[in-house]
Design a protein around this motif. Structure first.
Motif, PDB file in Angstrom:
ATOM      1  N   ILE A  61       0.804  -1.122  -0.068  1.00 58.26           N
ATOM      2  CA  ILE A  61       0.004  -0.005  -0.077  1.00 58.26           C
ATOM      3  C   ILE A  61       0.719   1.201   0.019  1.00 58.26           C
ATOM      4  O   ILE A  61       1.721   1.474   1.032  1.00 58.26           O
ATOM      5  CB  ILE A  61      -1.089   0.010   1.300  1.00 58.26           C
ATOM      6  CG1 ILE A  61      -1.858  -1.272   1.176  1.00 58.26           C
ATOM      7  CG2 ILE A  61      -1.848   1.313   1.113  1.00 58.26           C
ATOM      8  CD1 ILE A  61      -2.315  -1.446   2.611  1.00 58.26           C
ATOM      9  N   LEU A  62       0.937   2.062  -1.142  1.00 57.29           N
ATOM     10  CA  LEU A  62       1.570   3.194  -1.119  1.00 57.29           C
ATOM     11  C   LEU A  62       0.817   4.334  -1.337  1.00 57.29           C
ATOM     12  O   LEU A  62      -0.313   4.579  -1.724  1.00 57.29           O
ATOM     13  CB  LEU A  62       2.354   2.986  -2.447  1.00 57.29           C
ATOM     14  CG  LEU A  62       3.500   1.883  -2.439  1.00 57.29           C
ATOM     15  CD1 LEU A  62       3.600   1.620  -4.056  1.00 57.29           C
ATOM     16  CD2 LEU A  62       4.582   1.855  -1.648  1.00 57.29           C
ATOM     17  N   ASN A  63       1.411   5.736  -0.825  1.00 57.21           N
ATOM     18  CA  ASN A  63       0.865   7.025  -1.241  1.00 57.21           C
ATOM     19  C   ASN A  63      -0.603   7.277  -0.903  1.00 57.21           C
ATOM     20  O   ASN A  63      -1.288   7.833  -1.687  1.00 57.21           O
ATOM     21  CB  ASN A  63       1.222   7.630  -2.700  1.00 57.21           C
ATOM     22  CG  ASN A  63       2.677   7.460  -2.912  1.00 57.21           C
ATOM     23  OD1 ASN A  63       3.354   7.598  -1.824  1.00 57.21           O
ATOM     24  ND2 ASN A  63       3.053   7.223  -4.003  1.00 57.21           N
ATOM     25  N   PRO A  64      -0.947   6.939   0.317  1.00 54.42           N
ATOM     26  CA  PRO A  64      -2.382   7.244   0.548  1.00 54.42           C
ATOM     27  C   PRO A  64      -2.639   8.696   0.318  1.00 54.42           C
ATOM     28  O   PRO A  64      -1.710   9.461   1.059  1.00 54.42           O
ATOM     29  CB  PRO A  64      -2.850   6.724   1.674  1.00 54.42           C
ATOM     30  CG  PRO A  64      -1.678   6.658   2.558  1.00 54.42           C
ATOM     31  CD  PRO A  64      -0.462   6.278   1.438  1.00 54.42           C
ATOM     32  N   LYS A  65      -3.831   9.209  -0.034  1.00 48.43           N
ATOM     33  CA  LYS A  65      -4.037  10.836   0.105  1.00 48.43           C
ATOM     34  C   LYS A  65      -4.189  11.243   1.540  1.00 48.43           C
ATOM     35  O   LYS A  65      -3.989  12.293   1.853  1.00 48.43           O
ATOM     36  CB  LYS A  65      -5.291  11.286  -0.748  1.00 48.43           C
ATOM     37  CG  LYS A  65      -5.010  11.022  -2.401  1.00 48.43           C
ATOM     38  CD  LYS A  65      -6.289  11.783  -3.036  1.00 48.43           C
ATOM     39  CE  LYS A  65      -5.658  11.731  -4.400  1.00 48.43           C
ATOM     40  NZ  LYS A  65      -6.814  12.178  -5.445  1.00 48.43           N
ATOM     41  N   GLU A  66      -4.709  10.404   2.325  1.00 50.82           N
ATOM     42  CA  GLU A  66      -5.154  10.843   3.732  1.00 50.82           C
ATOM     43  C   GLU A  66      -5.310   9.680   4.692  1.00 50.82           C
ATOM     44  O   GLU A  66      -5.543   8.510   4.084  1.00 50.82           O
ATOM     45  CB  GLU A  66      -6.440  11.345   3.697  1.00 50.82           C
ATOM     46  CG  GLU A  66      -6.772  11.792   5.046  1.00 50.82           C
ATOM     47  CD  GLU A  66      -8.183  12.575   5.021  1.00 50.82           C
ATOM     48  OE1 GLU A  66      -8.841  13.161   5.885  1.00 50.82           O
ATOM     49  OE2 GLU A  66      -8.928  12.657   3.852  1.00 50.82           O
ATOM     50  N   VAL A  67      -4.814   9.789   5.805  1.00 56.03           N
ATOM     51  CA  VAL A  67      -4.612   8.533   6.804  1.00 56.03           C
ATOM     52  C   VAL A  67      -5.768   9.153   8.066  1.00 56.03           C
ATOM     53  O   VAL A  67      -5.358  10.182   8.359  1.00 56.03           O
ATOM     54  CB  VAL A  67      -3.297   8.384   7.077  1.00 56.03           C
ATOM     55  CG1 VAL A  67      -3.390   7.293   8.291  1.00 56.03           C
ATOM     56  CG2 VAL A  67      -2.283   7.719   6.030  1.00 56.03           C
ATOM     57  N   VAL A  68      -6.582   7.956   8.124  1.00 52.46           N
ATOM     58  CA  VAL A  68      -7.515   8.521   9.445  1.00 52.46           C
ATOM     59  C   VAL A  68      -7.375   7.415  10.311  1.00 52.46           C
ATOM     60  O   VAL A  68      -7.444   6.152  10.085  1.00 52.46           O
ATOM     61  CB  VAL A  68      -8.768   8.692   8.778  1.00 52.46           C
ATOM     62  CG1 VAL A  68      -9.926   9.132  10.094  1.00 52.46           C
ATOM     63  CG2 VAL A  68      -8.912   9.675   7.774  1.00 52.46           C
ATOM     64  N   LYS A  69      -7.034   7.898  11.696  1.00 46.22           N
ATOM     65  CA  LYS A  69      -6.926   6.827  12.806  1.00 46.22           C
ATOM     66  C   LYS A  69      -8.431   7.101  13.535  1.00 46.22           C
ATOM     67  O   LYS A  69      -8.413   8.168  14.048  1.00 46.22           O
ATOM     68  CB  LYS A  69      -5.521   7.068  13.353  1.00 46.22           C
ATOM     69  CG  LYS A  69      -4.408   6.770  12.751  1.00 46.22           C
ATOM     70  CD  LYS A  69      -3.330   6.854  13.479  1.00 46.22           C
ATOM     71  CE  LYS A  69      -2.179   6.373  12.657  1.00 46.22           C
ATOM     72  NZ  LYS A  69      -0.851   6.327  13.372  1.00 46.22           N
ATOM     73  N   GLU A  70      -9.000   6.095  14.130  1.00 45.86           N
ATOM     74  CA  GLU A  70     -10.147   5.944  14.859  1.00 45.86           C
ATOM     75  C   GLU A  70      -9.570   5.087  16.153  1.00 45.86           C
ATOM     76  O   GLU A  70      -9.255   4.063  15.883  1.00 45.86           O
ATOM     77  CB  GLU A  70     -11.240   5.374  14.237  1.00 45.86           C
ATOM     78  CG  GLU A  70     -11.713   6.158  12.767  1.00 45.86           C
ATOM     79  CD  GLU A  70     -12.821   5.680  12.291  1.00 45.86           C
ATOM     80  OE1 GLU A  70     -13.366   4.530  12.650  1.00 45.86           O
ATOM     81  OE2 GLU A  70     -13.446   6.394  11.357  1.00 45.86           O
ATOM     82  N   LYS A  71     -10.056   5.583  17.090  1.00 45.51           N
ATOM     83  CA  LYS A  71      -9.588   4.909  18.502  1.00 45.51           C
ATOM     84  C   LYS A  71     -10.725   3.648  18.383  1.00 45.51           C
ATOM     85  O   LYS A  71     -11.883   3.814  18.140  1.00 45.51           O
ATOM     86  CB  LYS A  71      -9.762   5.604  19.758  1.00 45.51           C
ATOM     87  CG  LYS A  71      -8.698   6.640  19.742  1.00 45.51           C
ATOM     88  CD  LYS A  71      -7.478   6.043  20.155  1.00 45.51           C
ATOM     89  CE  LYS A  71      -6.385   7.196  20.272  1.00 45.51           C
ATOM     90  NZ  LYS A  71      -5.282   6.512  20.335  1.00 45.51           N
ATOM     91  N   GLY A  72     -10.558   2.493  19.161  1.00 36.53           N
ATOM     92  CA  GLY A  72     -11.475   1.380  19.208  1.00 36.53           C
ATOM     93  C   GLY A  72     -12.339   2.002  20.308  1.00 36.53           C
ATOM     94  O   GLY A  72     -12.230   2.674  21.226  1.00 36.53           O
ATOM     95  N   VAL A  73     -13.323   0.944  20.394  1.00 35.85           N
ATOM     96  CA  VAL A  73     -14.284   1.062  21.231  1.00 35.85           C
ATOM     97  C   VAL A  73     -13.992   0.133  22.597  1.00 35.85           C
ATOM     98  O   VAL A  73     -13.695  -0.888  22.510  1.00 35.85           O
ATOM     99  CB  VAL A  73     -15.718   0.593  20.993  1.00 35.85           C
ATOM    100  CG1 VAL A  73     -16.719   0.621  21.839  1.00 35.85           C
ATOM    101  CG2 VAL A  73     -16.087   1.362  19.799  1.00 35.85           C
TER     102      VAL A  73
END
Length: 124
Positions: A61-73
């Motif tokens: 996986i290369l060069n994503p336009k954006e990285v979003v991190k979500e915390k777990g529940v």
């Protein structure tokens, strides 16, 4: 740009020289990595499928336009549902991606105004 001075063509050439068949997967919108405590969403990445004859496939996986991190529940914690209409309002007001807008709404327990302010302060 890739690390170590490689460009995309050089990386693909190197992989092919190593005996790997390389295919680019077209039209990938998101790659989601789900862990126990966190979810990572890679938006519009370039995805290569690597195949060594007689072996399992691997994905690069290369060069994503954006990285979003979500915390777990956390256990016992209520899952916050967010309406698509609320997400649209936050996106329109901030210009952020729908994923970031949704995450901000989850973090602010659905408070649209607070989510907008939070994202504007983050420079989204």
């Amino acid at each position: 740009m890739l690390p170590f001075g490689f460009n995309m063509k050089a990386l693909e050439k190197m992989l092919k020289k190593a005996g790997l068949k390389v295919y680019e997967l077209e039209g990938v919108e998101r790659v989601i990595i789900e862990g126990v405590d966190e979810k990572i969403i890679l938006v519009e990445p370039k995805v290569l499928e690597l195949e060594l004859p007689g072996q399992a496939k691997a994905y690069q996986i290369l060069n994503p336009k954006e990285v979003v991190k979500e915390k777990g529940v956390e256990e016992g914690q209520e899952v916050q549902e967010v309406s698509e209409d609320d997400v649209k309002v936050v996106v329109e007001q901030t210009g952020c991606s729908p994923e970031k807008a949704k995450q901000a709404l989850i973090e602010t327990k659905g408070d649209i105004a607070e989510a907008i302010v939070k994202l504007q302060e983050e420079g989204c």
